[in-house]
Motif scaffolding. Structure first.
Motif, PDB file in Angstrom:
ATOM      1  N   SER A   1       0.825  -1.208   0.000  1.00  0.00           N
ATOM      2  CA  SER A   1       0.000   0.000   0.000  1.00  0.00           C
ATOM      3  C   SER A   1       0.857   1.254   0.000  1.00  0.00           C
ATOM      4  CB  SER A   1      -0.909  -0.019   1.227  1.00  0.00           C
ATOM      5  OG  SER A   1      -1.675   1.171   1.304  1.00  0.00           O
ATOM      6  N   ALA A   2       1.972   1.221   0.767  1.00  0.00           N
ATOM      7  CA  ALA A   2       2.862   2.375   0.794  1.00  0.00           C
ATOM      8  C   ALA A   2       3.515   2.613  -0.558  1.00  0.00           C
ATOM      9  CB  ALA A   2       3.932   2.185   1.865  1.00  0.00           C
TER      10      ALA A   2
ATOM     11  N   GLU B   1       1.004   4.204  -2.854  1.00  0.00           N
ATOM     12  CA  GLU B   1       0.802   5.618  -2.532  1.00  0.00           C
ATOM     13  C   GLU B   1       1.983   6.463  -3.000  1.00  0.00           C
ATOM     14  OE1 GLU B   1       0.108   5.875   1.590  1.00  0.00           O
ATOM     15  OE2 GLU B   1      -1.870   4.901   1.538  1.00  0.00           O
ATOM     16  N   GLN B   2       3.193   5.958  -2.836  1.00  0.00           N
ATOM     17  CA  GLN B   2       4.370   6.715  -3.281  1.00  0.00           C
ATOM     18  C   GLN B   2       4.409   6.829  -4.799  1.00  0.00           C
ATOM     19  OE1 GLN B   2       8.026   5.388  -1.528  1.00  0.00           O
ATOM     20  NE2 GLN B   2       7.114   5.160   0.498  1.00  0.00           N
TER      21      GLN B   2
ATOM     22  N   ALA C   1       1.913   9.396  -5.781  1.00  0.00           N
ATOM     23  CA  ALA C   1       2.366  10.756  -5.487  1.00  0.00           C
ATOM     24  C   ALA C   1       3.452  11.196  -6.466  1.00  0.00           C
ATOM     25  CB  ALA C   1       2.892  10.821  -4.058  1.00  0.00           C
TER      26      ALA C   1
END
Length: 581
Positions: A367-368, A371-372, A375
């Motif tokens: 998930s991280a 998200e990165q 972004a």
């Protein structure tokens, strides 16, 4: 009042059989080392003496228990009175032996002993009374804690009741102080108090089962709940199954060691009947006693409801227990096997807990990363296709190449150049590369870890197979022939075990009654029967699932009297072979 008794001092009887019940050791654990045999009422003389204060208090509790028993007899009929005495007040003397055998066969006898479930219900009722009286939280907690010693003594102060009441008292007091932590501290503190007070309590089966199962529930129910969450969506079903399954796993080695039996429907019985009895029947029984003490007709209302519930409970236990094919008999395992079972069980649950944590970390890492990446380049292929016709035509043509232009290298999205561009991405001066791409070692599930987990799972599976094969009845490797001469009192009984695993019993012992019939008040409610009380436990202790032959040398009562015990959970009985001289 005190009495003087004139009689003959005797040593209590010992076991008499290997693996049999040792009455002398049982009494020694209670600091009783001699018995007195007297003849007639003339041997007892009343003397005047001052009774100690502690004995007066204990006598009051004994009289209160007797009053509870008498009130229960007035509220219920004969089949239910003994059961409700055991369920509500821990008075097990009047429980019907056949009912107790049904509960024992399914591993349900713990509901007839005062334990954590009973104490939890009582604490909840006391706290609700405090809330109804508009007391403060601190006052309600103090009231419930102060009532625990009274409840413990009223219910007989068995090891399981003492453990549960001590844990509740400590928990309620710490909650009042705002210092309550996890339950393991409470369990350790109550164990320490009980062992210091009476060290011999560690040999009590009730003490062992109570603390082992409670420790297992505190340690492993959260892990079991997470494992079941992968397949079961209902939170209620998941939590109930986790508690029942954990209790079964942690009680099984002790049950096999002392009682040598396990019914495969025990889990189902505990899963369905224990919540029903604990949260429906037991509160009705407590309400019947409380209201009946005020006015008997009011107490009869919840008593009638409890009787209807008991009809369903007894029918269920009788039906489930009648499935003989699912009842297993276990040879008494060694203490080493019991220790290995618990070590393997804890290792398996620790492995499962670690696997769940790694899975959660993997999901969080994925998930991280997502998200990165979002972004770094907020690119949405679906939105780009809706806005730009060229991308939409490419999507209709079967091509899913809607990568942004700045992500291509040399016009080829599949470029295998090294660095961050090998993934088809370029990051601008103000963007950062996702940490999972910066260092492959940062990934939580590298190939080496997967292999380690697979190897660990394989080793655990092989260990479980070896442990069960070590003592499981169908595959036990012990093929030693043996002849056992069983002490069954006046009669005889011989168990012959062949090298091929067949079992032959010569005579079944029996209880012989002499003289005129006893007066009704002298008759025991659960009379001693050699087949049910001695022969069947000895056969189970030796792992006898079924007798291949039963030989009766002659038809005297002390040789065939134990034969009818086949109705009480005994191993399968074959046709009788009678010798004719």
């Amino acid at each position: 009042m005190s009495v003087e008794v004139a009689g003959e001092l005797k040593l209590p009887a010992d076991a008499g059989n290997f693996g049999g019940f040792d009455y002398r050791r049982y009494l020694n654990r209670q600091n009783i080392y001699w018995t007195v045999s007297v003849k007639g009422a003339d041997a007892v003389t009343r003397t005047e003496g001052r009774v100690p204060v502690t004995d007066r208090a204990l006598r009051w509790f004994d009289e209160s228990r007797e009053a509870i028993g008498r009130l229960t007899d007035r509220l219920y009929g004969k089949p239910d009175a003994g059961y409700m005495k055991g369920l509500v007040a821990g008075i097990s003397d009047d429980i019907d032996p056949d009912q107790y055998d049904d509960f024992s066969r399914l591993g349900l006898t713990h509901v007839l002993a005062i334990s954590g479930l009973h104490v939890a219900v009582v604490v909840y009722i006391l706290l609700m009374l405090g809330k109804f009286a508009r007391w403060t939280r601190e006052r309600s907690l103090a009231f419930a804690a102060s009532a625990m010693p009274v409840y413990m003594l009223l219910t007989g102060a068995s090891p399981s009741a003492v453990r549960a009441c001590l844990m509740s008292m400590i928990a309620l007091w710490l909650a009042r102080q705002g210092k309550l932590k996890d339950g393991l501290h409470l369990l350790a503190a109550s164990a320490l108090i009980m062992v210091v007070w009476r060290p011999s309590v560690v040999e009590d089966v009730s003490f062992q089962l109570s603390f082992i199962v409670t420790a297992g529930l505190l340690l492993c129910v959260p892990v079991m709940t997470e494992l079941l969450a992968l397949r079961i969506r209902s939170a209620f079903v998941r939590s109930s199954l986790a508690v029942a399954l954990t209790a079964q796993l942690f009680s099984f080695p002790v049950t096999a060691f002392y009682f040598h039996q396990l019914h495969l429907l025990s889990l189902l019985a505990n899963l369905v009947l224990v919540p029903f009895i604990s949260f429906v029947v037991m509160p009705l029984g407590m309400a019947a006693l409380a209201l009946g003490a005020i006015w008997l007709p009011i107490g009869l209302v919840p008593a009638k409801l409890a009787t209807l519930c008991n009809r369903a409970t007894f029918a269920a236990t009788e039906w489930l227990g009648s499935v003989k094919a699912l009842s297993t008999v276990w040879h008494q395992p060694s203490l080493l096997w019991v220790i290995c079972f618990y070590a393997l069980l804890l290792a398996t649950l620790a492995f499962a807990r670690r696997s769940l944590r790694l899975g959660a970390e993997q999901a969080a890492a994925a998930s991280a990363v997502a998200e990165q990446l979002a972004a770094a380049d907020p690119f949405d292929p679906a939105e780009r296709a809706n806005r730009i016709a060229a991308y939409a035509e490419g999507a209709r043509g079967g091509s899913d190449w809607t990568e942004p232009l700045h992500g291509r290298r040399n016009g080829n999205p599949d470029s295998d150049a090294s660095g961050s561009a090998s993934a088809g991405w370029r990051f601008g001066p103000g963007s950062t590369m996702p940490t999972a791409f910066q260092d492959p070692a940062a990934m939580k599930f590298p190939l080496k870890t997967r292999r380690g987990r697979q190897l660990s799972a394989a080793l655990l599976a092989l260990s479980w197979l070896a442990t069960l094969a070590w003592e499981a009845p169908p595959v036990r490797l012990d093929r030693t022939a043996a002849v056992s001469f069983l002490d069954v009192g006046q009669g005889d009984s011989i168990l012959i075990t062949t090298g091929s695993g067949r079992h032959v019993l010569v005579d079944a012992g029996g209880t012989v009654a002499f003289g005129a019939p006893k007066e009704p008040w002298r008759l025991r409610k659960d009379p001693y029967e050699v087949g049910r009380k001695t022969l069947v436990p000895l056969l189970k202790q030796r792992g006898v699932r079924r007798l291949d032959a039963l030989v009766l040398t002659h038809l005297d009562a002390d040789h065939i009297g134990g034969r009818p015990c086949h109705n009480s959970g005994a191993p399968g009985w074959p046709d009788i072979v009678q010798r004719n001289d």
